[in-house]
Design a protein around this motif. Structure first.
Motif, mmCIF file in Angstrom:
data_model
loop_
_atom_site.group_PDB
_atom_site.id
_atom_site.type_symbol
_atom_site.label_atom_id
_atom_site.label_comp_id
_atom_site.label_asym_id
_atom_site.label_seq_id
_atom_site.Cartn_x
_atom_site.Cartn_y
_atom_site.Cartn_z
ATOM 1 N N LYS A 253 0.798 -1.235 0.000
ATOM 2 C CA LYS A 253 0.000 0.000 0.000
ATOM 3 C C LYS A 253 0.830 1.284 0.000
ATOM 4 O O LYS A 253 0.534 2.223 -0.733
ATOM 5 C CB LYS A 253 -0.934 0.017 1.210
ATOM 6 C CG LYS A 253 -2.129 -0.902 1.016
ATOM 7 C CD LYS A 253 -3.081 -0.838 2.184
ATOM 8 C CE LYS A 253 -4.161 -1.909 2.027
ATOM 9 N NZ LYS A 253 -5.048 -1.984 3.191
ATOM 10 N N GLU A 254 1.850 1.325 0.839
ATOM 11 C CA GLU A 254 2.577 2.592 0.972
ATOM 12 C C GLU A 254 3.211 3.011 -0.351
ATOM 13 O O GLU A 254 3.049 4.143 -0.821
ATOM 14 C CB GLU A 254 3.634 2.454 2.060
ATOM 15 C CG GLU A 254 4.280 3.786 2.386
ATOM 16 C CD GLU A 254 5.431 3.648 3.370
ATOM 17 O OE1 GLU A 254 5.746 2.517 3.786
ATOM 18 O OE2 GLU A 254 6.018 4.683 3.707
ATOM 19 N N MET A 255 3.936 2.066 -0.940
ATOM 20 C CA MET A 255 4.606 2.361 -2.205
ATOM 21 C C MET A 255 3.587 2.651 -3.299
ATOM 22 O O MET A 255 3.739 3.573 -4.100
ATOM 23 C CB MET A 255 5.463 1.151 -2.594
ATOM 24 C CG MET A 255 6.754 1.504 -3.300
ATOM 25 S SD MET A 255 7.590 0.031 -3.972
ATOM 26 C CE MET A 255 7.910 -0.944 -2.539
ATOM 27 N N ALA A 256 2.527 1.847 -3.336
ATOM 28 C CA ALA A 256 1.524 1.985 -4.405
ATOM 29 C C ALA A 256 0.853 3.356 -4.347
ATOM 30 O O ALA A 256 0.658 4.015 -5.373
ATOM 31 C CB ALA A 256 0.477 0.886 -4.286
ATOM 32 N N GLN A 257 0.498 3.789 -3.135
ATOM 33 C CA GLN A 257 -0.200 5.071 -3.030
ATOM 34 C C GLN A 257 0.701 6.221 -3.473
ATOM 35 O O GLN A 257 0.265 7.144 -4.153
ATOM 36 C CB GLN A 257 -0.716 5.267 -1.607
ATOM 37 C CG GLN A 257 -1.990 4.454 -1.411
ATOM 38 C CD GLN A 257 -2.489 4.432 0.023
ATOM 39 O OE1 GLN A 257 -1.741 4.693 0.949
ATOM 40 N NE2 GLN A 257 -3.753 4.115 0.196
ATOM 41 N N GLU A 258 1.973 6.132 -3.112
ATOM 42 C CA GLU A 258 2.890 7.202 -3.507
ATOM 43 C C GLU A 258 3.102 7.192 -5.029
ATOM 44 O O GLU A 258 3.072 8.241 -5.679
ATOM 45 C CB GLU A 258 4.225 7.020 -2.776
ATOM 46 C CG GLU A 258 5.140 8.214 -2.975
ATOM 47 C CD GLU A 258 6.397 8.142 -2.114
ATOM 48 O OE1 GLU A 258 6.394 7.428 -1.095
ATOM 49 O OE2 GLU A 258 7.379 8.808 -2.492
ATOM 50 N N ILE A 259 3.295 6.005 -5.579
ATOM 51 C CA ILE A 259 3.535 5.895 -7.025
ATOM 52 C C ILE A 259 2.318 6.374 -7.817
ATOM 53 O O ILE A 259 2.438 7.150 -8.769
ATOM 54 C CB ILE A 259 3.896 4.429 -7.391
ATOM 55 C CG1 ILE A 259 5.315 4.116 -6.911
ATOM 56 C CG2 ILE A 259 3.758 4.185 -8.897
ATOM 57 C CD1 ILE A 259 5.725 2.661 -7.062
ATOM 58 N N MET A 260 1.127 5.946 -7.405
ATOM 59 C CA MET A 260 -0.076 6.335 -8.144
ATOM 60 C C MET A 260 -0.380 7.822 -7.967
ATOM 61 O O MET A 260 -0.812 8.491 -8.899
ATOM 62 C CB MET A 260 -1.275 5.473 -7.714
ATOM 63 C CG MET A 260 -1.198 4.010 -8.151
ATOM 64 S SD MET A 260 -0.952 3.776 -9.943
ATOM 65 C CE MET A 260 -2.509 4.383 -10.613
ATOM 66 N N ALA A 261 -0.136 8.362 -6.774
ATOM 67 C CA ALA A 261 -0.400 9.785 -6.554
ATOM 68 C C ALA A 261 0.526 10.645 -7.404
ATOM 69 O O ALA A 261 0.129 11.689 -7.920
ATOM 70 C CB ALA A 261 -0.224 10.125 -5.071
ATOM 71 N N LYS A 262 1.761 10.202 -7.574
ATOM 72 C CA LYS A 262 2.729 10.993 -8.341
ATOM 73 C C LYS A 262 2.666 10.697 -9.833
ATOM 74 O O LYS A 262 3.269 11.422 -10.631
ATOM 75 C CB LYS A 262 4.148 10.699 -7.841
ATOM 76 C CG LYS A 262 4.421 11.268 -6.455
ATOM 77 C CD LYS A 262 5.848 10.991 -6.027
ATOM 78 C CE LYS A 262 6.168 11.701 -4.721
ATOM 79 N NZ LYS A 262 7.450 11.263 -4.156
ATOM 80 N N GLY A 263 1.986 9.618 -10.198
ATOM 81 C CA GLY A 263 1.919 9.261 -11.619
ATOM 82 C C GLY A 263 3.271 8.867 -12.184
ATOM 83 O O GLY A 263 3.592 9.160 -13.330
ATOM 84 N N ILE A 264 4.070 8.185 -11.360
ATOM 85 C CA ILE A 264 5.405 7.777 -11.818
ATOM 86 C C ILE A 264 5.446 6.265 -12.005
ATOM 87 O O ILE A 264 4.496 5.560 -11.685
ATOM 88 C CB ILE A 264 6.502 8.211 -10.813
ATOM 89 C CG1 ILE A 264 6.247 7.603 -9.421
ATOM 90 C CG2 ILE A 264 6.570 9.734 -10.740
ATOM 91 C CD1 ILE A 264 7.355 7.874 -8.411
ATOM 92 N N THR A 265 6.568 5.794 -12.531
ATOM 93 C CA THR A 265 6.724 4.352 -12.722
ATOM 94 C C THR A 265 7.463 3.750 -11.527
ATOM 95 O O THR A 265 8.088 4.471 -10.738
ATOM 96 C CB THR A 265 7.559 4.058 -13.984
ATOM 97 O OG1 THR A 265 8.889 4.572 -13.770
ATOM 98 C CG2 THR A 265 6.948 4.713 -15.221
ATOM 99 N N LEU A 266 7.419 2.445 -11.450
ATOM 100 C CA LEU A 266 8.175 1.743 -10.404
ATOM 101 C C LEU A 266 9.676 1.991 -10.594
ATOM 102 O O LEU A 266 10.416 2.144 -9.626
ATOM 103 C CB LEU A 266 7.852 0.248 -10.470
ATOM 104 C CG LEU A 266 8.421 -0.648 -9.371
ATOM 105 C CD1 LEU A 266 8.004 -0.176 -7.982
ATOM 106 C CD2 LEU A 266 7.978 -2.098 -9.597
ATOM 107 N N GLU A 267 10.098 2.040 -11.852
ATOM 108 C CA GLU A 267 11.509 2.339 -12.136
ATOM 109 C C GLU A 267 11.880 3.724 -11.593
ATOM 110 O O GLU A 267 12.929 3.888 -10.969
ATOM 111 C CB GLU A 267 11.784 2.291 -13.650
ATOM 112 C CG GLU A 267 11.910 0.886 -14.236
ATOM 113 C CD GLU A 267 10.576 0.292 -14.661
ATOM 114 O OE1 GLU A 267 9.527 0.904 -14.356
ATOM 115 O OE2 GLU A 267 10.567 -0.773 -15.303
ATOM 116 N N ASP A 268 11.013 4.719 -11.843
ATOM 117 C CA ASP A 268 11.280 6.072 -11.339
ATOM 118 C C ASP A 268 11.395 6.048 -9.815
ATOM 119 O O ASP A 268 12.291 6.653 -9.236
ATOM 120 C CB ASP A 268 10.124 7.032 -11.685
ATOM 121 C CG ASP A 268 10.049 7.337 -13.170
ATOM 122 O OD1 ASP A 268 11.098 7.265 -13.839
ATOM 123 O OD2 ASP A 268 8.942 7.653 -13.640
#
Ligand SMILES: [Zn+2]
Length: 279
Positions: A253-268
């Motif tokens: 959840k923590e990583m997913a929420q940050e990634i989706m909120a920022k609209g970035i990729t997992l690589e980023d």
């Protein structure tokens, strides 16, 4: 000017739309049943969930330590750049980063969600924590009036190899390299990915799915359940793949929420110079 390429694309589309990231392997699933020694039912999948009981880098702590960077989790194995952390929720598998060929996720289970097929095949499976989260996501969607199908999850190295070899035989090596994931480099081998569709099959595993109510719901809410849309529109150069609004990847959840909120990729997110690292 691009006539050859266009023709090639049409042929490829006929074979399978989802070969772009090796998302789907419809006809080959039955051939291969390896990797299903683990057949715990989904309702036995309560093992870890999000309780902080594992001594991994995924721990949610006040200091918010980041998972190791991409550079720290790659090593050469017989000339192949290979990830060192296949069991971590933050593992990144892409065209530059293979899983070990013999990697089989340790805790595959079948999530208790609807599938658009009846066969008992490996693509029903996910790792236990991801499977539990997927059940929660499907339940949340249903509460919002959104009905989903799970289309394709775990895919073994062996299955991907057969798929790739079939592709080389029927379409040639060049096309195989361009349109199918090389064995070891499909994220589906992690057991952390699931392709999802609505019950209407017309946009299944196709880009317009992103514009459907189901696709929109997933994009808005998947992070709440620990999933990301792994292959974003406009991020093809980073991920190496086209936009795939149906391909969910579990990261917690923590990583997913940050990634989706920022609209970035997992690589980023995991790059040493990525936005997440600058904080
Ligand atoms: Zn996929």
């Amino acid at each position: 000017m691009n006539k050859n390429r266009t023709t090639g694309l049409a042929v490829v589309a006929a074979l399978s739309v989802a070969l772009l990231s090796g998302c789907e392997a419809p006809s080959l699933d039955k051939l291969l049943t390896s990797g299903d020694q683990q057949t715990q039912p989904a309702n036995g999948a309560s093992a870890e969930g999000s309780e902080n009981t594992t001594p991994s880098s995924q721990q949610e702590e006040p200091g918010k330590p980041k998972p190791p960077s991409l550079q720290e989790t790659l090593t050469m194995v017989e000339g192949v750049p290979t990830v060192t952390n296949p069991t971590e929720l933050s593992v990144v598998v892409n065209k530059q980063r293979a899983l070990p060929a013999d990697y089989i996720p340790p805790d595959l289970v079948e999530p208790n969600v609807p599938f658009p097929f009846d066969e008992k095949v490996e693509k029903r499976f996910m790792r236990a924590e991801a499977a539990k989260a997927l059940e929660e996501l499907f339940a949340g969607a249903k509460q919002d009036g959104i009905e989903l199908y799970a289309v394709s999850g775990y895919r073994s190295y062996k299955t991907q190899r057969s798929l790739y070899e079939t592709y080389v035989k029927t379409q040639g090596a060049e096309h195989a390299a361009a349109y199918s994931a090389v064995p070891g480099k499909s994220e589906h081998q992690t057991g952390l990915a699931m392709d999802v569709s609505g019950v209407d099959a017309t946009t299944r595993l196709e880009e317009p799915f992103g514009e459907t109510p189901e696709g929109q719901w997933l994009s808005a809410h998947c992070g709440e359940y620990g999933f990301i849309i792994r292959y974003l529109k406009g991020k093809e150069e980073t991920t190496g793949y086209s936009y795939e609004p149906w391909h969910l990847r579990y990261v917690g959840k923590e990583m997913a929420q940050e990634i989706m909120a920022k609209g970035i990729t997992l690589e980023d997110y995991l790059s040493e110079n990525g936005s997440a690292q600058k904080q």
